[in-house]
Design a protein around this motif. Structure first.
Motif, PDB file in Angstrom:
ATOM      1  N   ALA A 163      89.039  32.217  73.267  1.00 44.48           N
ATOM      2  CA  ALA A 163      87.900  31.383  73.662  1.00 44.48           C
ATOM      3  C   ALA A 163      87.341  31.833  75.012  1.00 44.48           C
ATOM      4  O   ALA A 163      86.120  31.896  75.210  1.00 44.48           O
ATOM      5  CB  ALA A 163      88.324  29.916  73.726  1.00 44.48           C
ATOM      6  N   SER A 164      88.239  32.177  75.935  1.00 46.67           N
ATOM      7  CA  SER A 164      87.800  32.641  77.254  1.00 46.67           C
ATOM      8  C   SER A 164      87.099  33.988  77.151  1.00 46.67           C
ATOM      9  O   SER A 164      86.049  34.200  77.780  1.00 46.67           O
ATOM     10  CB  SER A 164      89.009  32.736  78.188  1.00 46.67           C
ATOM     11  N   LEU A 165      87.663  34.897  76.356  1.00 47.72           N
ATOM     12  CA  LEU A 165      87.044  36.211  76.181  1.00 47.72           C
ATOM     13  C   LEU A 165      85.659  36.075  75.560  1.00 47.72           C
ATOM     14  O   LEU A 165      84.691  36.701  76.020  1.00 47.72           O
ATOM     15  CB  LEU A 165      87.935  37.084  75.295  1.00 47.72           C
ATOM     16  N   ARG A 166      85.561  35.258  74.527  1.00 50.73           N
ATOM     17  CA  ARG A 166      84.255  35.061  73.879  1.00 50.73           C
ATOM     18  C   ARG A 166      83.241  34.479  74.857  1.00 50.73           C
ATOM     19  O   ARG A 166      82.072  34.874  74.856  1.00 50.73           O
ATOM     20  CB  ARG A 166      84.419  34.133  72.670  1.00 50.73           C
ATOM     21  N   ARG A 167      83.665  33.547  75.663  1.00 53.94           N
ATOM     22  CA  ARG A 167      82.759  32.924  76.634  1.00 53.94           C
ATOM     23  C   ARG A 167      82.232  33.972  77.612  1.00 53.94           C
ATOM     24  O   ARG A 167      81.033  34.004  77.924  1.00 53.94           O
ATOM     25  CB  ARG A 167      83.485  31.805  77.369  1.00 53.94           C
ATOM     26  N   LYS A 168      83.113  34.849  78.077  1.00 53.76           N
ATOM     27  CA  LYS A 168      82.695  35.880  79.028  1.00 53.76           C
ATOM     28  C   LYS A 168      81.783  36.917  78.385  1.00 53.76           C
ATOM     29  O   LYS A 168      80.971  37.541  79.079  1.00 53.76           O
ATOM     30  CB  LYS A 168      83.934  36.557  79.627  1.00 53.76           C
ATOM     31  N   LEU A 169      81.918  37.091  77.062  1.00 55.91           N
ATOM     32  CA  LEU A 169      81.055  38.040  76.345  1.00 55.91           C
ATOM     33  C   LEU A 169      79.798  37.369  75.808  1.00 55.91           C
ATOM     34  O   LEU A 169      78.980  38.021  75.154  1.00 55.91           O
ATOM     35  CB  LEU A 169      81.829  38.671  75.181  1.00 55.91           C
ATOM     36  N   GLY A 170      79.654  36.064  76.084  1.00 56.52           N
ATOM     37  CA  GLY A 170      78.496  35.342  75.574  1.00 56.52           C
ATOM     38  C   GLY A 170      78.502  35.242  74.061  1.00 56.52           C
ATOM     39  O   GLY A 170      77.447  35.144  73.420  1.00 56.52           O
ATOM     40  N   ASP A 171      79.697  35.243  73.499  1.00 55.45           N
ATOM     41  CA  ASP A 171      79.852  35.241  72.044  1.00 55.45           C
ATOM     42  C   ASP A 171      80.058  33.821  71.543  1.00 55.45           C
ATOM     43  O   ASP A 171      80.906  33.092  72.062  1.00 55.45           O
ATOM     44  CB  ASP A 171      81.076  36.085  71.662  1.00 55.45           C
ATOM     45  N   LYS A 172      79.312  33.428  70.517  1.00 55.22           N
ATOM     46  CA  LYS A 172      79.445  32.102  69.924  1.00 55.22           C
ATOM     47  C   LYS A 172      80.092  32.234  68.548  1.00 55.22           C
ATOM     48  O   LYS A 172      79.625  33.019  67.714  1.00 55.22           O
ATOM     49  CB  LYS A 172      78.085  31.425  69.804  1.00 55.22           C
ATOM     50  N   PRO A 173      81.171  31.494  68.281  1.00 63.73           N
ATOM     51  CA  PRO A 173      81.860  31.601  66.993  1.00 63.73           C
ATOM     52  C   PRO A 173      80.938  31.421  65.786  1.00 63.73           C
ATOM     53  O   PRO A 173      81.116  32.078  64.758  1.00 63.73           O
ATOM     54  CB  PRO A 173      82.910  30.478  67.065  1.00 63.73           C
ATOM     55  N   ALA A 174      79.947  30.530  65.899  1.00 61.82           N
ATOM     56  CA  ALA A 174      79.056  30.267  64.768  1.00 61.82           C
ATOM     57  C   ALA A 174      78.118  31.442  64.507  1.00 61.82           C
ATOM     58  O   ALA A 174      77.725  31.695  63.350  1.00 61.82           O
ATOM     59  CB  ALA A 174      78.251  29.001  65.017  1.00 61.82           C
ATOM     60  N   THR A 175      77.748  32.170  65.566  1.00 59.56           N
ATOM     61  CA  THR A 175      76.860  33.336  65.425  1.00 59.56           C
ATOM     62  C   THR A 175      77.453  34.485  66.235  1.00 59.56           C
ATOM     63  O   THR A 175      76.944  34.825  67.300  1.00 59.56           O
ATOM     64  CB  THR A 175      75.439  33.005  65.922  1.00 59.56           C
ATOM     65  N   PRO A 176      78.532  35.083  65.761  1.00 57.84           N
ATOM     66  CA  PRO A 176      79.255  36.094  66.553  1.00 57.84           C
ATOM     67  C   PRO A 176      78.451  37.366  66.777  1.00 57.84           C
ATOM     68  O   PRO A 176      77.877  37.915  65.842  1.00 57.84           O
ATOM     69  CB  PRO A 176      80.503  36.362  65.704  1.00 57.84           C
ATOM     70  N   ARG A 177      78.437  37.791  68.013  1.00 58.23           N
ATOM     71  CA  ARG A 177      77.831  39.075  68.369  1.00 58.23           C
ATOM     72  C   ARG A 177      78.874  40.184  68.303  1.00 58.23           C
ATOM     73  O   ARG A 177      78.565  41.311  67.928  1.00 58.23           O
ATOM     74  CB  ARG A 177      77.249  38.983  69.776  1.00 58.23           C
ATOM     75  N   PHE A 178      80.123  39.831  68.644  1.00 59.07           N
ATOM     76  CA  PHE A 178      81.187  40.830  68.668  1.00 59.07           C
ATOM     77  C   PHE A 178      82.421  40.428  67.846  1.00 59.07           C
ATOM     78  O   PHE A 178      82.928  41.224  67.064  1.00 59.07           O
ATOM     79  CB  PHE A 178      81.626  41.093  70.117  1.00 59.07           C
ATOM     80  N   ILE A 179      82.900  39.203  68.016  1.00 60.35           N
ATOM     81  CA  ILE A 179      84.158  38.805  67.381  1.00 60.35           C
ATOM     82  C   ILE A 179      83.932  37.628  66.451  1.00 60.35           C
ATOM     83  O   ILE A 179      83.517  36.548  66.891  1.00 60.35           O
ATOM     84  CB  ILE A 179      85.222  38.448  68.437  1.00 60.35           C
ATOM     85  N   ALA A 180      84.201  37.844  65.159  1.00 63.70           N
ATOM     86  CA  ALA A 180      84.035  36.797  64.151  1.00 63.70           C
ATOM     87  C   ALA A 180      85.386  36.191  63.797  1.00 63.70           C
ATOM     88  O   ALA A 180      86.414  36.879  63.822  1.00 63.70           O
ATOM     89  CB  ALA A 180      83.378  37.363  62.895  1.00 63.70           C
ATOM     90  N   THR A 181      85.382  34.914  63.476  1.00 64.46           N
ATOM     91  CA  THR A 181      86.596  34.233  63.034  1.00 64.46           C
ATOM     92  C   THR A 181      86.769  34.408  61.527  1.00 64.46           C
ATOM     93  O   THR A 181      85.826  34.180  60.762  1.00 64.46           O
ATOM     94  CB  THR A 181      86.530  32.734  63.350  1.00 64.46           C
ATOM     95  N   GLU A 182      87.966  34.853  61.119  1.00 67.98           N
ATOM     96  CA  GLU A 182      88.327  34.894  59.703  1.00 67.98           C
ATOM     97  C   GLU A 182      89.150  33.637  59.448  1.00 67.98           C
ATOM     98  O   GLU A 182      90.320  33.578  59.821  1.00 67.98           O
ATOM     99  CB  GLU A 182      89.131  36.156  59.384  1.00 67.98           C
ATOM    100  N   VAL A 183      88.526  32.620  58.864  1.00 69.33           N
ATOM    101  CA  VAL A 183      89.151  31.307  58.732  1.00 69.33           C
ATOM    102  C   VAL A 183      90.509  31.396  58.034  1.00 69.33           C
ATOM    103  O   VAL A 183      90.637  31.980  56.961  1.00 69.33           O
ATOM    104  CB  VAL A 183      88.228  30.340  57.959  1.00 69.33           C
ATOM    105  N   GLY A 184      91.520  30.828  58.682  1.00 68.98           N
ATOM    106  CA  GLY A 184      92.857  30.808  58.114  1.00 68.98           C
ATOM    107  C   GLY A 184      93.603  32.123  58.230  1.00 68.98           C
ATOM    108  O   GLY A 184      94.762  32.211  57.824  1.00 68.98           O
ATOM    109  N   VAL A 185      92.955  33.147  58.773  1.00 68.06           N
ATOM    110  CA  VAL A 185      93.562  34.479  58.853  1.00 68.06           C
ATOM    111  C   VAL A 185      93.686  34.946  60.296  1.00 68.06           C
ATOM    112  O   VAL A 185      94.769  35.194  60.806  1.00 68.06           O
ATOM    113  CB  VAL A 185      92.748  35.510  58.040  1.00 68.06           C
ATOM    114  N   GLY A 186      92.554  35.073  60.986  1.00 67.94           N
ATOM    115  CA  GLY A 186      92.567  35.611  62.341  1.00 67.94           C
ATOM    116  C   GLY A 186      91.159  35.918  62.813  1.00 67.94           C
ATOM    117  O   GLY A 186      90.265  35.069  62.721  1.00 67.94           O
TER     118      GLY A 186
END
Length: 231
Positions: A202-225
């Motif tokens: 969460a901290s890394l995403r915040r610093k990269l300006g990345d939003k889980p709902a609209t990922p620019r760099f890191i996407a969430t794989e639900v239930g996986v990683g």
């Protein structure tokens, strides 16, 4: 692409035929098997560039085939299956699958994941998982200087955040399980590692300006990683 042979392991004649025709249209050479035994024989005889593996085979479980393929080499394996439970995805990925596609699937998405897996194979062959300087979509990771910038501005990361980012970039395009990431970042899957990973991510995403709902760099794989989506 003309040199890449893809082994399709699928007991459903209709799906196997569709995959074979579609892959050949894309320029791949294709071999096929409807049983686990036939698949393993072809892996040994032909050394395919990549395996598309169904889990529900008539003579064995696809996990057995995956284990045997992993025991003899690093051929990329993409699981293509109707099994949708998160724990089954995690089990396959932890056992060495490079990716996991659930039926019914988009052919365009499958082709994209095949291209990513084949690029990873070439990177590993040349011993270059991550170049000294990696750049994508305004993100710049300088391994030698241990520096990260985003759109030209420095990004100050903690050691764990930096390690997490490099692990994601080194495995870009792959769905990484929580357990894999914990082992890569900390050296072992800690008892409270999932909670710690979520906090650091969460901290890394915040610093990269990345939003889980609209990922620019890191996407969430639900239930996986997680998956690094930038190329």
């Amino acid at each position: 692409m003309a040199d890449d042979e893809i082994l399709v392991v699928e007991d459903d004649d209709t799906i196997r035929r569709l995959l074979k025709i579609s892959l050949r249209t894309e320029g791949y050479r294709v071999s096929e098997a409807s049983t686990g035994a036939a698949a393993l024989a072809l892996v040994e005889a032909n050394a395919p560039s990549l395996v598309l593996l169904d889990m529900g085979l008539p003579d064995c479980d696809g996990m057995d085939v995956l284990a045997r393929v992993r025991a003899v080499g690093s051929t990329p394996v993409i699981v293509v299956t109707a099994r949708t439970q998160d724990e089954q995805k995690v089990r396959a990925l932890d056992a060495g699958a490079d990716d996991y596609v659930v039926k019914p699937f988009s052919m365009a998405e499958l082709f994209a994941r095949i291209r990513v897996a084949l690029r990873h194979r070439e990177s590993e062959r040349h011993g270059a998982a991550l170049p000294a300087v990696f750049e994508v979509d305004g993100l710049r990771v300088d391994q030698d200087a241990r520096a990260v910038t985003l759109d030209g501005e420095p990004v100050h990361l903690t050691p764990y955040e930096y390690r997490l980012l490099t692990v994601m970039v080194e495995n870009r395009g792959k769905a990484l399980t929580h357990r894999f990431i914990q082992s890569a970042v900390w050296g072992y899957p800690a008892a409270d590692g999932y909670k710690t990973l979520r906090v650091i991510m969460a901290s890394l995403r915040r610093k990269l300006g990345d939003k889980p709902a609209t990922p620019r760099f890191i996407a969430t794989e639900v239930g996986v990683g997680y998956r690094f989506v930038g190329e």
